[in-house]
Design an enzyme around this catalytic site. Structure first.
Site, PDB file in Angstrom:
ATOM      1  N   LYS A  58       2.809  12.986   5.812  1.00  0.00           N
ATOM      2  CA  LYS A  58       2.644  12.535   4.417  1.00  0.00           C
ATOM      3  C   LYS A  58       3.838  12.738   3.734  1.00  0.00           C
ATOM      4  O   LYS A  58       4.277  13.752   3.441  1.00  0.00           O
ATOM      5  CB  LYS A  58       1.475  12.559   3.745  1.00  0.00           C
ATOM      6  CG  LYS A  58       1.040  11.849   2.603  1.00  0.00           C
ATOM      7  CD  LYS A  58      -0.297  11.852   2.277  1.00  0.00           C
ATOM      8  CE  LYS A  58      -0.603  11.090   0.849  1.00  0.00           C
ATOM      9  NZ  LYS A  58      -0.129   9.551   1.045  1.00  0.00           N
ATOM     10  N   GLY A  76       0.752  -1.106   0.064  1.00  0.00           N
ATOM     11  CA  GLY A  76      -0.028  -0.051  -0.013  1.00  0.00           C
ATOM     12  C   GLY A  76       0.964   1.000   0.138  1.00  0.00           C
ATOM     13  O   GLY A  76       0.358   2.372  -0.058  1.00  0.00           O
ATOM     14  N   THR A  77       2.034   1.215  -0.082  1.00  0.00           N
ATOM     15  CA  THR A  77       3.117   2.240  -0.046  1.00  0.00           C
ATOM     16  C   THR A  77       2.512   3.005  -1.107  1.00  0.00           C
ATOM     17  O   THR A  77       2.851   2.639  -2.315  1.00  0.00           O
ATOM     18  CB  THR A  77       4.407   1.886   0.149  1.00  0.00           C
ATOM     19  OG1 THR A  77       4.746   1.115   1.061  1.00  0.00           O
ATOM     20  CG2 THR A  77       5.429   3.022   0.245  1.00  0.00           C
ATOM     21  N   THR A  78       2.745   4.430  -1.183  1.00  0.00           N
ATOM     22  CA  THR A  78       2.483   5.316  -2.227  1.00  0.00           C
ATOM     23  C   THR A  78       3.782   6.224  -2.586  1.00  0.00           C
ATOM     24  O   THR A  78       4.589   6.139  -1.811  1.00  0.00           O
ATOM     25  CB  THR A  78       1.308   6.443  -1.999  1.00  0.00           C
ATOM     26  OG1 THR A  78       1.598   7.114  -0.950  1.00  0.00           O
ATOM     27  CG2 THR A  78       0.092   5.652  -1.803  1.00  0.00           C
ATOM     28  N   HIS A 110      -4.183  15.788   3.478  1.00  0.00           N
ATOM     29  CA  HIS A 110      -3.716  14.887   4.361  1.00  0.00           C
ATOM     30  C   HIS A 110      -2.623  15.487   5.452  1.00  0.00           C
ATOM     31  O   HIS A 110      -2.508  16.779   5.431  1.00  0.00           O
ATOM     32  CB  HIS A 110      -2.794  13.789   3.655  1.00  0.00           C
ATOM     33  CG  HIS A 110      -3.210  13.011   3.000  1.00  0.00           C
ATOM     34  ND1 HIS A 110      -3.684  13.067   1.482  1.00  0.00           N
ATOM     35  CD2 HIS A 110      -3.851  11.456   3.063  1.00  0.00           C
ATOM     36  CE1 HIS A 110      -4.373  12.064   1.063  1.00  0.00           C
ATOM     37  NE2 HIS A 110      -4.607  10.998   1.965  1.00  0.00           N
ATOM     38  N   ALA A 164      -2.594  -1.736  -3.970  1.00  0.00           N
ATOM     39  CA  ALA A 164      -3.829  -0.256  -4.208  1.00  0.00           C
ATOM     40  C   ALA A 164      -3.176   0.874  -3.707  1.00  0.00           C
ATOM     41  O   ALA A 164      -2.551   0.679  -2.655  1.00  0.00           O
ATOM     42  CB  ALA A 164      -4.680  -1.070  -3.357  1.00  0.00           C
TER      43      ALA A 164
HETATM   44  N1  LIG Z   1      -2.734   2.447   0.182  1.00  0.00           N
HETATM   45  C1  LIG Z   1      -3.465   2.680   1.178  1.00  0.00           C
HETATM   46  O1  LIG Z   1      -4.395   2.483   1.529  1.00  0.00           O
HETATM   47  C2  LIG Z   1      -2.708   3.733   2.199  1.00  0.00           C
HETATM   48  C3  LIG Z   1      -3.295   4.174   3.241  1.00  0.00           C
HETATM   49  C4  LIG Z   1      -2.633   4.981   4.182  1.00  0.00           C
HETATM   50  C5  LIG Z   1      -0.967   5.243   4.183  1.00  0.00           C
HETATM   51  N2  LIG Z   1      -0.496   4.645   2.933  1.00  0.00           N
HETATM   52  C6  LIG Z   1       1.058   4.830   2.376  1.00  0.00           C
HETATM   53  O2  LIG Z   1       1.707   3.854   3.282  1.00  0.00           O
HETATM   54  C7  LIG Z   1       3.009   4.084   3.747  1.00  0.00           C
HETATM   55  C8  LIG Z   1       3.268   4.193   5.097  1.00  0.00           C
HETATM   56  O3  LIG Z   1       2.623   4.993   5.783  1.00  0.00           O
HETATM   57  P1  LIG Z   1       2.503   5.170   7.242  1.00  0.00           P
HETATM   58  O4  LIG Z   1       1.530   6.260   7.927  1.00  0.00           O
HETATM   59  O5  LIG Z   1       2.325   3.849   8.051  1.00  0.00           O
HETATM   60  O6  LIG Z   1       3.977   5.677   7.505  1.00  0.00           O
HETATM   61  P2  LIG Z   1       5.023   5.930   8.746  1.00  0.00           P
HETATM   62  O7  LIG Z   1       3.941   5.891  10.185  1.00  0.00           O
HETATM   63  O8  LIG Z   1       5.947   6.778   8.175  1.00  0.00           O
HETATM   64  O9  LIG Z   1       5.613   4.297   8.783  1.00  0.00           O
HETATM   65  C9  LIG Z   1       6.377   3.927   7.848  1.00  0.00           C
HETATM   66  C10 LIG Z   1       7.205   2.679   8.248  1.00  0.00           C
HETATM   67  O10 LIG Z   1       8.053   2.287   7.190  1.00  0.00           O
HETATM   68  C11 LIG Z   1       9.486   1.814   7.763  1.00  0.00           C
HETATM   69  N3  LIG Z   1      10.568   2.029   6.802  1.00  0.00           N
HETATM   70  C12 LIG Z   1      11.089   2.826   6.424  1.00  0.00           C
HETATM   71  N4  LIG Z   1      12.025   2.370   5.405  1.00  0.00           N
HETATM   72  C13 LIG Z   1      11.852   1.025   5.595  1.00  0.00           C
HETATM   73  C14 LIG Z   1      12.433   0.040   4.726  1.00  0.00           C
HETATM   74  N5  LIG Z   1      13.759   0.204   4.137  1.00  0.00           N
HETATM   75  N6  LIG Z   1      12.055  -1.399   5.140  1.00  0.00           N
HETATM   76  C15 LIG Z   1      11.090  -1.662   5.877  1.00  0.00           C
HETATM   77  N7  LIG Z   1      10.384  -0.595   6.686  1.00  0.00           N
HETATM   78  C16 LIG Z   1      10.805   0.668   6.237  1.00  0.00           C
HETATM   79  C17 LIG Z   1       9.516   2.851   8.932  1.00  0.00           C
HETATM   80  O11 LIG Z   1      10.663   2.492   9.657  1.00  0.00           O
HETATM   81  P3  LIG Z   1      11.180   3.610  10.995  1.00  0.00           P
HETATM   82  O12 LIG Z   1       9.987   3.827  11.889  1.00  0.00           O
HETATM   83  O13 LIG Z   1      12.187   2.943  11.406  1.00  0.00           O
HETATM   84  O14 LIG Z   1      11.790   4.795  10.248  1.00  0.00           O
HETATM   85  C18 LIG Z   1       8.097   2.919   9.503  1.00  0.00           C
HETATM   86  O15 LIG Z   1       7.955   1.809  10.350  1.00  0.00           O
HETATM   87  C19 LIG Z   1       2.787   5.749   2.993  1.00  0.00           C
HETATM   88  O16 LIG Z   1       3.633   5.567   1.807  1.00  0.00           O
HETATM   89  C20 LIG Z   1       1.649   6.056   2.813  1.00  0.00           C
HETATM   90  O17 LIG Z   1       1.445   7.015   1.912  1.00  0.00           O
HETATM   91  C21 LIG Z   1      -1.214   3.931   1.977  1.00  0.00           C
END
Ligand SMILES: NC(=O)c1ccc[n+]([C@@H]2O[C@H](COP(=O)([O-])OP(=O)(O)OC[C@H]3O[C@@H](n4cnc5c(N)ncnc54)[C@H](OP(=O)(O)O)[C@@H]3O)[C@@H](O)[C@H]2O)c1
Length: 243
Positions: free
Chosen positions: A137, A73-75, A133, A98
């Site tokens: 983000k 789901g990463t964007t 957002h 998605a």
């Molecule tokens: N498709 C959807 O429905 C949907 C919905 C919401 C969000 N998203 C997307 O999902 C993504 C994450 O959102 P979030 O709100 O959870 O972000 P977040 O709170 O910043 O969390 C990101 C996570 O990814 C980890 N990470 C960074 N680099 C990594 C790597 N190389 N390998 C493994 N993990 C790594 C970070 O680790 P650290 O904590 O150690 O830095 C953190 O645990 C974003 O791109 C967001 O836009 C998608």
């Protein structure tokens, strides 16, 4: 299912709650800090990847190499996207992507397409997308706004492409705002001299995204290939639940 959470931030933690509520187990919680040089996912039946745009392609190819289906789901990693799909196809992997997993947003996608099909004939209306957002983000415009824009471009003949900023005669404008802790708002606005038509989706929290990601993970086990939300929403599996 034994689930590896690749990315254990806001979304990873929300997915964990939903998954445990549906009687799944979390066997790995991977973040940038504990990731190590190589991901090792041998105990997982599936990986759910919500991490960082710079890490996503490598995370996906690693899951495919380890024969673990990956739901992502990463964007904000559009430039690498075709490479991920090709890697999946060339290595008999299982990959689901998605830009938005929320069931409500996916209904909104259908509404957006239907409205665009109507509006293509009403050429005096301008079209514009706005998304709001939270300040954390990393990508802009949101992946959801880009998905909405692409559907509008496919259905409105007078529009050629989208851009960040204002709309012009043949360009669809997207405006992004980052404020507070807003989980996600998307608006599509059609306007002419006489009226304004707006459709809007507001995410109240992150639970909808997490529920969608876990439901898709349950569905994808045992399948191979590249899948999208359309495949899931059109599957027999879901017809009873949603229609
Ligand atoms: N498709 C959807 O429905 C949907 C919905 C919401 C969000 N998203 C997307 O999902 C993504 C994450 O959102 P979030 O709100 O959870 O972000 P977040 O709170 O910043 O969390 C990101 C996570 O990814 C980890 N990470 C960074 N680099 C990594 C790597 N190389 N390998 C493994 N993990 C790594 C970070 O680790 P650290 O904590 O150690 O830095 C953190 O645990 C974003 O791109 C967001 O836009 C998608």
């Amino acid at each position: 299912m034994n689930i590896a959470l690749v990315g254990y931030g806001k979304m990873g933690k929300e997915i964990e709650k939903v998954a445990i509520g549906r009687e799944h187990s979390i066997v790995d919680r991977i973040s940038a800090t504990n990731r190590g040089k190589h991901l090792n996912l041998h105990d997982a039946d599936i990986a759910i990847e919500f991490s960082h745009p710079g890490a996503t392609l490598q995370n996906i190819t690693t899951c495919i190499d380890q024969k673990i289906p990956v739901v992502c789901g990463t964007t904000g990693w559009v430039k690498d996207f075709d490479a991920a799909v090709d890697y999946c196809k060339n290595h008999n992997g299982t990959f689901f992507y998605a830009s938005n997993f929320s069931p409500g947003v996916n209904m909104f996608f259908k509404l957006n397409r239907a409205l665009a099909k109507i509006m293509t004939r009403f050429t005096d209306y301008s079209v514009h997308i706005e998304e709001v957002h939270h300040v954390h983000k990393k990508d802009s415009p949101s992946g959801t706004a880009i998905t909405l824009a692409e559907a509008i471009l496919q259905n409105i003949n007078r529009l050629d492409k989208w851009q960040v900023g204002n709309s012009t005669n043949n360009i669809l404008g997207i405006h992004s705002e980052r404020t507070g802790e807003v989980p996600g708002i998307h608006k599509i606005r059609y306007e002419n001299d006489t009226d304004i038509i707006t459709i809007r989706h507001d995410a109240k929290n992150r639970k909808g995204f997490a529920v969608g990601a876990v439901m898709v993970s349950e569905w994808i086990i045992g399948k191979s290939g590249y899948f999208t939300m359309d495949d899931y929403l059109n599957s027999d599996h879901l017809k009873f639940a949603f229609y």
